[in-house]
Write an enzyme that holds these catalytic residues in place. Structure first.
Site, PDB file in Angstrom:
ATOM      1  N   LEU A 137      55.302  74.870  22.090  1.00 21.20           N
ATOM      2  CA  LEU A 137      55.034  73.596  22.760  1.00 21.20           C
ATOM      3  C   LEU A 137      54.530  73.829  24.182  1.00 21.20           C
ATOM      4  O   LEU A 137      55.068  74.676  24.902  1.00 21.20           O
ATOM      5  CB  LEU A 137      56.307  72.740  22.788  1.00 21.20           C
ATOM      6  CG  LEU A 137      56.946  72.417  21.429  1.00 21.20           C
ATOM      7  CD1 LEU A 137      58.165  71.521  21.618  1.00 21.20           C
ATOM      8  CD2 LEU A 137      55.937  71.756  20.486  1.00 21.20           C
ATOM      9  N   GLY A 177      63.763  78.562  17.850  1.00 25.71           N
ATOM     10  CA  GLY A 177      64.596  78.551  19.037  1.00 25.71           C
ATOM     11  C   GLY A 177      63.819  78.013  20.219  1.00 25.71           C
ATOM     12  O   GLY A 177      62.593  78.174  20.290  1.00 25.71           O
ATOM     13  N   GLY A 178      64.512  77.362  21.175  1.00 29.03           N
ATOM     14  CA  GLY A 178      63.832  76.817  22.337  1.00 29.03           C
ATOM     15  C   GLY A 178      62.746  75.843  21.928  1.00 29.03           C
ATOM     16  O   GLY A 178      62.982  74.908  21.161  1.00 29.03           O
ATOM     17  N   ASP A 179      61.527  76.062  22.437  1.00 28.80           N
ATOM     18  CA  ASP A 179      60.402  75.187  22.083  1.00 28.80           C
ATOM     19  C   ASP A 179      59.452  75.888  21.111  1.00 28.80           C
ATOM     20  O   ASP A 179      58.259  75.580  21.055  1.00 28.80           O
ATOM     21  CB  ASP A 179      59.650  74.746  23.337  1.00 28.80           C
ATOM     22  CG  ASP A 179      59.086  75.930  24.126  1.00 28.80           C
ATOM     23  OD1 ASP A 179      59.389  77.091  23.766  1.00 28.80           O
ATOM     24  OD2 ASP A 179      58.355  75.707  25.113  1.00 28.80           O
ATOM     25  N   GLU A 180      59.991  76.833  20.314  1.00 33.32           N
ATOM     26  CA  GLU A 180      59.190  77.563  19.333  1.00 33.32           C
ATOM     27  C   GLU A 180      59.501  77.059  17.928  1.00 33.32           C
ATOM     28  O   GLU A 180      60.660  77.002  17.513  1.00 33.32           O
ATOM     29  CB  GLU A 180      59.491  79.064  19.401  1.00 33.32           C
ATOM     30  CG  GLU A 180      59.132  79.719  20.727  1.00 33.32           C
ATOM     31  CD  GLU A 180      59.497  81.198  20.708  1.00 33.32           C
ATOM     32  OE1 GLU A 180      58.639  82.013  20.328  1.00 33.32           O
ATOM     33  OE2 GLU A 180      60.649  81.512  21.048  1.00 33.32           O
TER      34      GLU A 180
END
Length: 276
Positions: A137, A177-180
């Protein structure tokens, strides 16, 4: 003569008295025997009744014991079944939690690897019918920093929903995970990966209404397909990651397919960095 008659009368009277006494004794003896027989019958009847009562008590106790054992067994069986069901339910939940992202409920990194492994090793499916998209993102950190983590979580949840709705049937979306995020597209004939990547970027770049505010983000995508040189999970993931690296350096909202030159450039950069 009178004396003889008197003696005869006396003898007759004596005989009659003796006979009467004898009959009286016999009568008393019969009565005594009858009483004795009645007493024995009463005793036998009382003993029979006592035996029946004992048998009835024993039978009642046996029935009560059987009912108690049945009841305990029934409760124990239900308790074991409930315990087994709870264990099975807990195992299902644990297995799901171990393979899915807690926020979006999409497959996590571990499950994505398992799905890729299954797709690449499927004897019926050729490796080149499997494609992996890695999605990163753009500008998500700005939303998270300005609107807060709660808004960031709400945005990630909506991203997961949009990605899931945009992918074709049979494809699987996941959050690494995170924005992945990631997407596995399995070899349906006629799927245009280039057009699909554009559709994903457009869907994820549309405005979001989050916590009363409008948020704007974008997405960059790296795409790799399986082949004889990329028939393993790590190799396919590396190739998609290299393509994603190129997309992010070309600008926001781009998608790039892996090319072997990307790997050569990455190895050259690594050699230069090692020399430094």
């Amino acid at each position: 003569r009178l004396d003889d008659e008197a003696r005869n009368v006396a003898s007759t009277t004596s005989s009659a008295l003796m006979a009467a006494r004898f009959d009286a004794v016999n009568q008393e003896a019969r009565i005594a025997r009858l009483r004795a027989d009645q007493i024995r019958r009463d005793a036998d009847l009382a003993a029979s009744r006592a035996r029946l009562e004992r048998l009835s008590i024993i039978g009642g106790l046996a029935l009560l014991a059987a009912l108690i054992i049945f009841t305990i067994g029934s409760f124990a069986f239900r308790a074991v079944r409930r315990s087994r069901d709870r264990v099975n339910e807990a195992n299902v939940k644990l297995n799901h939690a171990a393979r899915h992202d807690a926020l979006t409920d999409l497959p996590n990194r571990r499950y994505i690897r398992e799905l890729l492994q299954d797709a690449l090793t499927d004897p019926v499916r050729a490796p080149d019918t499997c494609a992996l998209m890695l999605i990163d993102l753009d500008r998500f950190k700005a939303v998270n920093d300005t609107l807060g983590h709660e808004a960031g979580d709400a945005l990630l949840l909506e991203v997961g929903n949009r990605l899931h709705d945009t992918l074709p049937k049979g494809a699987r979306a996941g959050r690494l995970g995170g924005d992945e995020f990631a997407a596995i597209i399995l070899g349906e004939e006629g799927i245009d990966l280039d057009r699909l990547a554009v559709a994903v970027i457009d869907a994820l770049s549309a405005p979001y209404q989050i916590c009363g505010s409008t948020a704007m983000i974008g997405a960059s995508i790296g795409i790799a397909t399986g082949d004889e040189q990329a028939s393993e999970v790590d190799v396919l993931t590396r190739n998609a990651d290299l393509a994603l690296y190129v997309s992010k350096h070309q600008g926001r909202g781009k998608h790039t397919f892996f090319e072997i030159a990307m790997l050569e450039e990455a190895e050259e950069r690594r050699r230069i960095e090692a020399d430094l």
